[in-house]
Motif scaffolding. Structure first.
Motif, PDB file in Angstrom:
ATOM      1  N   ALA A 129       0.814  -1.215   0.000  1.00 26.78           N
ATOM      2  CA  ALA A 129       0.000   0.000   0.000  1.00 26.78           C
ATOM      3  C   ALA A 129       0.848   1.266   0.000  1.00 26.78           C
ATOM      4  CB  ALA A 129      -0.936   0.004   1.205  1.00 26.78           C
ATOM      5  N   SER A 130       2.074   1.168   0.490  1.00 27.38           N
ATOM      6  CA  SER A 130       2.938   2.348   0.570  1.00 27.38           C
ATOM      7  C   SER A 130       3.538   2.733  -0.775  1.00 27.38           C
ATOM      8  CB  SER A 130       4.073   2.095   1.562  1.00 27.38           C
ATOM      9  OG  SER A 130       4.983   1.119   1.062  1.00 27.38           O
ATOM     10  N   ASN A 131       3.409   1.871  -1.773  1.00 30.16           N
ATOM     11  CA  ASN A 131       3.954   2.124  -3.102  1.00 30.16           C
ATOM     12  C   ASN A 131       2.798   2.112  -4.093  1.00 30.16           C
ATOM     13  OD1 ASN A 131       4.964   1.465  -5.821  1.00 30.16           O
ATOM     14  ND2 ASN A 131       6.955   1.193  -4.844  1.00 30.16           N
ATOM     15  N   GLU A 132       2.495   3.264  -4.677  1.00 33.83           N
ATOM     16  CA  GLU A 132       1.309   3.386  -5.537  1.00 33.83           C
ATOM     17  C   GLU A 132       1.364   2.427  -6.718  1.00 33.83           C
ATOM     18  OE1 GLU A 132      -1.086   6.744  -8.186  1.00 33.83           O
ATOM     19  OE2 GLU A 132       0.565   7.336  -6.876  1.00 33.83           O
ATOM     20  N   GLY A 133       2.534   2.310  -7.347  1.00 33.37           N
ATOM     21  CA  GLY A 133       2.657   1.419  -8.491  1.00 33.37           C
ATOM     22  C   GLY A 133       2.453  -0.031  -8.114  1.00 33.37           C
ATOM     23  N   TRP A 134       2.982  -0.420  -6.987  1.00 31.10           N
ATOM     24  CA  TRP A 134       2.848  -1.785  -6.490  1.00 31.10           C
ATOM     25  C   TRP A 134       1.386  -2.096  -6.170  1.00 31.10           C
ATOM     26  CZ3 TRP A 134       6.549  -3.677  -1.999  1.00 31.10           C
ATOM     27  CH2 TRP A 134       6.547  -5.072  -1.943  1.00 31.10           C
ATOM     28  N   ALA A 135       0.743  -1.176  -5.457  1.00 27.68           N
ATOM     29  CA  ALA A 135      -0.650  -1.376  -5.073  1.00 27.68           C
ATOM     30  C   ALA A 135      -1.557  -1.439  -6.303  1.00 27.68           C
ATOM     31  CB  ALA A 135      -1.095  -0.261  -4.136  1.00 27.68           C
ATOM     32  N   THR A 136      -1.297  -0.564  -7.267  1.00 35.68           N
ATOM     33  CA  THR A 136      -2.114  -0.542  -8.485  1.00 35.68           C
ATOM     34  C   THR A 136      -1.971  -1.844  -9.255  1.00 35.68           C
ATOM     35  OG1 THR A 136      -1.958   1.857  -8.671  1.00 35.68           O
ATOM     36  CG2 THR A 136      -2.493   0.633 -10.679  1.00 35.68           C
ATOM     37  N   HIS A 137      -0.733  -2.299  -9.393  1.00 34.93           N
ATOM     38  CA  HIS A 137      -0.518  -3.548 -10.133  1.00 34.93           C
ATOM     39  C   HIS A 137      -1.158  -4.734  -9.416  1.00 34.93           C
ATOM     40  CE1 HIS A 137       1.290  -6.407 -12.824  1.00 34.93           C
ATOM     41  NE2 HIS A 137       1.820  -7.046 -11.794  1.00 34.93           N
ATOM     42  N   ALA A 138      -1.086  -4.758  -8.096  1.00 32.38           N
ATOM     43  CA  ALA A 138      -1.714  -5.844  -7.339  1.00 32.38           C
ATOM     44  C   ALA A 138      -3.212  -5.894  -7.609  1.00 32.38           C
ATOM     45  CB  ALA A 138      -1.434  -5.675  -5.851  1.00 32.38           C
ATOM     46  N   ARG A 139      -3.850  -4.730  -7.656  1.00 35.63           N
ATOM     47  CA  ARG A 139      -5.287  -4.700  -7.947  1.00 35.63           C
ATOM     48  C   ARG A 139      -5.567  -5.141  -9.377  1.00 35.63           C
ATOM     49  NH1 ARG A 139      -4.838   0.252  -5.174  1.00 35.63           N
ATOM     50  NH2 ARG A 139      -4.826   1.389  -7.156  1.00 35.63           N
ATOM     51  N   GLN A 140      -4.743  -4.684 -10.314  1.00 38.44           N
ATOM     52  CA  GLN A 140      -4.992  -4.981 -11.725  1.00 38.44           C
ATOM     53  C   GLN A 140      -4.819  -6.455 -12.051  1.00 38.44           C
ATOM     54  OE1 GLN A 140      -2.237  -2.263 -13.570  1.00 38.44           O
ATOM     55  NE2 GLN A 140      -3.749  -0.620 -13.727  1.00 38.44           N
ATOM     56  N   THR A 141      -4.012  -7.156 -11.285  1.00 43.28           N
ATOM     57  CA  THR A 141      -3.733  -8.571 -11.588  1.00 43.28           C
ATOM     58  C   THR A 141      -4.309  -9.508 -10.538  1.00 43.28           C
ATOM     59  OG1 THR A 141      -1.579  -8.403 -10.486  1.00 43.28           O
ATOM     60  CG2 THR A 141      -1.639  -8.018 -12.869  1.00 43.28           C
ATOM     61  N   GLN A 142      -5.280  -9.040  -9.767  1.00 40.55           N
ATOM     62  CA  GLN A 142      -5.824  -9.870  -8.701  1.00 40.55           C
ATOM     63  C   GLN A 142      -6.524 -11.122  -9.214  1.00 40.55           C
ATOM     64  OE1 GLN A 142      -8.885  -7.781  -6.470  1.00 40.55           O
ATOM     65  NE2 GLN A 142      -9.475  -6.595  -8.263  1.00 40.55           N
ATOM     66  N   ASP A 143      -6.935 -11.111 -10.478  1.00 41.93           N
ATOM     67  CA  ASP A 143      -7.631 -12.273 -11.033  1.00 41.93           C
ATOM     68  C   ASP A 143      -6.702 -13.247 -11.756  1.00 41.93           C
ATOM     69  OD1 ASP A 143     -10.098 -11.356 -10.100  1.00 41.93           O
ATOM     70  OD2 ASP A 143     -10.448 -10.158 -11.910  1.00 41.93           O
ATOM     71  N   VAL A 144      -5.417 -12.937 -11.854  1.00 34.42           N
ATOM     72  CA  VAL A 144      -4.472 -13.882 -12.448  1.00 34.42           C
ATOM     73  C   VAL A 144      -4.312 -15.059 -11.492  1.00 34.42           C
ATOM     74  CG1 VAL A 144      -2.111 -14.243 -13.259  1.00 34.42           C
ATOM     75  CG2 VAL A 144      -3.252 -12.049 -13.667  1.00 34.42           C
ATOM     76  N   PRO A 145      -4.494 -16.298 -11.962  1.00 36.07           N
ATOM     77  CA  PRO A 145      -4.389 -17.445 -11.055  1.00 36.07           C
ATOM     78  C   PRO A 145      -2.992 -17.575 -10.460  1.00 36.07           C
ATOM     79  CG  PRO A 145      -5.423 -18.073 -13.137  1.00 36.07           C
ATOM     80  CD  PRO A 145      -4.861 -16.700 -13.340  1.00 36.07           C
ATOM     81  N   GLU A 146      -2.930 -18.084  -9.231  1.00 42.35           N
ATOM     82  CA  GLU A 146      -1.647 -18.334  -8.593  1.00 42.35           C
ATOM     83  C   GLU A 146      -1.098 -19.685  -9.033  1.00 42.35           C
ATOM     84  OE1 GLU A 146      -1.759 -17.944  -4.362  1.00 42.35           O
ATOM     85  OE2 GLU A 146      -1.860 -15.749  -4.445  1.00 42.35           O
ATOM     86  N   ALA A 147       0.221 -19.741  -9.157  1.00 42.34           N
ATOM     87  CA  ALA A 147       0.896 -20.950  -9.612  1.00 42.34           C
ATOM     88  C   ALA A 147       0.787 -22.061  -8.570  1.00 42.34           C
ATOM     89  CB  ALA A 147       2.361 -20.651  -9.900  1.00 42.34           C
ATOM     90  N   THR A 148       0.674 -23.280  -9.073  1.00 40.47           N
ATOM     91  CA  THR A 148       0.698 -24.473  -8.229  1.00 40.47           C
ATOM     92  C   THR A 148       1.717 -25.441  -8.812  1.00 40.47           C
ATOM     93  OG1 THR A 148      -0.964 -25.708  -9.483  1.00 40.47           O
ATOM     94  CG2 THR A 148      -1.767 -24.188  -7.778  1.00 40.47           C
ATOM     95  N   LEU A 149       2.048 -26.473  -8.064  1.00 39.13           N
ATOM     96  CA  LEU A 149       2.980 -27.478  -8.569  1.00 39.13           C
ATOM     97  C   LEU A 149       2.426 -28.183  -9.803  1.00 39.13           C
ATOM     98  CD1 LEU A 149       4.401 -29.116  -5.311  1.00 39.13           C
ATOM     99  CD2 LEU A 149       5.317 -27.211  -6.667  1.00 39.13           C
ATOM    100  N   ASP A 150       1.107 -28.275  -9.899  1.00 36.49           N
ATOM    101  CA  ASP A 150       0.508 -28.909 -11.080  1.00 36.49           C
ATOM    102  C   ASP A 150       0.850 -28.163 -12.359  1.00 36.49           C
ATOM    103  OD1 ASP A 150      -1.453 -30.812 -12.393  1.00 36.49           O
ATOM    104  OD2 ASP A 150      -2.399 -28.881 -12.865  1.00 36.49           O
ATOM    105  N   ASP A 151       1.026 -26.846 -12.271  1.00 36.81           N
ATOM    106  CA  ASP A 151       1.375 -26.075 -13.465  1.00 36.81           C
ATOM    107  C   ASP A 151       2.748 -26.470 -13.999  1.00 36.81           C
ATOM    108  OD1 ASP A 151      -1.016 -24.485 -13.466  1.00 36.81           O
ATOM    109  OD2 ASP A 151      -0.182 -23.370 -11.783  1.00 36.81           O
ATOM    110  N   LEU A 152       3.657 -26.847 -13.113  1.00 34.19           N
ATOM    111  CA  LEU A 152       4.970 -27.335 -13.538  1.00 34.19           C
ATOM    112  C   LEU A 152       4.872 -28.752 -14.086  1.00 34.19           C
ATOM    113  CD1 LEU A 152       7.198 -26.103 -10.559  1.00 34.19           C
ATOM    114  CD2 LEU A 152       7.007 -25.066 -12.823  1.00 34.19           C
ATOM    115  N   ASP A 153       4.148 -29.606 -13.385  1.00 36.75           N
ATOM    116  CA  ASP A 153       4.011 -31.003 -13.797  1.00 36.75           C
ATOM    117  C   ASP A 153       3.334 -31.115 -15.156  1.00 36.75           C
ATOM    118  OD1 ASP A 153       4.088 -33.772 -13.620  1.00 36.75           O
ATOM    119  OD2 ASP A 153       2.333 -33.911 -12.323  1.00 36.75           O
ATOM    120  N   TRP A 154       2.357 -30.257 -15.395  1.00 39.04           N
ATOM    121  CA  TRP A 154       1.539 -30.292 -16.610  1.00 39.04           C
ATOM    122  C   TRP A 154       2.323 -29.916 -17.855  1.00 39.04           C
ATOM    123  CZ3 TRP A 154       0.375 -25.720 -19.356  1.00 39.04           C
ATOM    124  CH2 TRP A 154      -0.623 -25.806 -20.332  1.00 39.04           C
ATOM    125  N   ALA A 155       3.281 -29.024 -17.720  1.00 39.18           N
ATOM    126  CA  ALA A 155       3.902 -28.372 -18.878  1.00 39.18           C
ATOM    127  C   ALA A 155       5.057 -29.169 -19.471  1.00 39.18           C
ATOM    128  CB  ALA A 155       4.392 -26.985 -18.489  1.00 39.18           C
TER     129      ALA A 155
END
Length: 205
Positions: free
Chosen positions: A50-76
């Motif tokens: 929250a103390s960094n405007e660019g950081w906070a803005t980017h966090a909001r803009q990408t909140q719907d990007v899925p988080e990585a799991t081990l399955d993403d590595l195994d799958w690829a």
């Protein structure tokens, strides 16, 4: 269905690495690969973000990007990792995710996958090359086949980094330009090509 699967796993605080990851995603899809674009979990406290405007803005803009799991590595078949530089090393957020891969490593699930990496740093000599080679150290342990861009395309003589695509953000003030995006796109296309050839070769051996 595509004959190749690519996981692009990244960390980005203010958006530079995310922009490069998006370019990689488009390039992999254009090259005929099925793609998963995944961010790793944020470790920083909310008050720091929250103390960094660019950081906070980017966090909001990408909140719907899925988080990585081990399955993403195994799958690829192809693994593409991206992270900003922190003291010449990958950001802790991506490193923490890498440190959870012991079960896959122990089972040999990452052996013979193609892998490549890219980065962004605040300054021109802020550790771009060392960050990429540090990520390569992980690939060695996993048993991956590392695919560098080298100077295998004219764009590389402009971008200038044979280890992997890199960007200088001028302390977060300059987003990746067309040169950097074209460089990561080439790197991705080359990695898809090599990963496909590797997969076919292993299947026929």
């Amino acid at each position: 269905m595509s004959d190749l699967k690519t996981s692009i796993i990244y960390y980005s605080a203010t958006g530079s690495v995310y922009a490069m990851a998006q370019a990689a995603e488009k390039a992999a899809e254009h090259a005929g690969s099925e793609v998963r674009l995944r961010k790793v979990r944020e470790l920083a406290p909310e008050e720091a973000i929250a103390s960094n405007e660019g950081w906070a803005t980017h966090a909001r803009q990408t909140q719907d990007v899925p988080e990585a799991t081990l399955d993403d590595l195994d799958w690829a078949d192809l693994l593409i990792l991206g992270a900003p530089t922190r003291y010449g090393m990958p950001a802790a957020q991506l490193k923490q995710f890498v440190d959870t891969t012991g079960p896959l490593w122990g089972a040999g699930k990452l052996v013979n996958k193609a892998a490549t990496a890219f980065t962004s740093a605040a300054t021109a000599h802020g550790g771009q090359e060392t960050t990429i080679t540090a990520l390569n150290n992980t690939f060695y342990h996993w048993g991956c086949v590392i695919v560098p861009p080298g100077y295998a395309d004219p764009i590389q003589f402009q971008a200038g980094n044979p280890y992997g695509a890199s960007h200088t953000s001028n302390n977060g003030q300059v987003p990746p330009g067309q040169l950097e995006l074209d460089a990561v796109s080439f790197q991705t296309r080359r990695a898809v090509e090599i990963a496909r050839a590797l997969k076919v070769g292993l299947a026929s051996s």
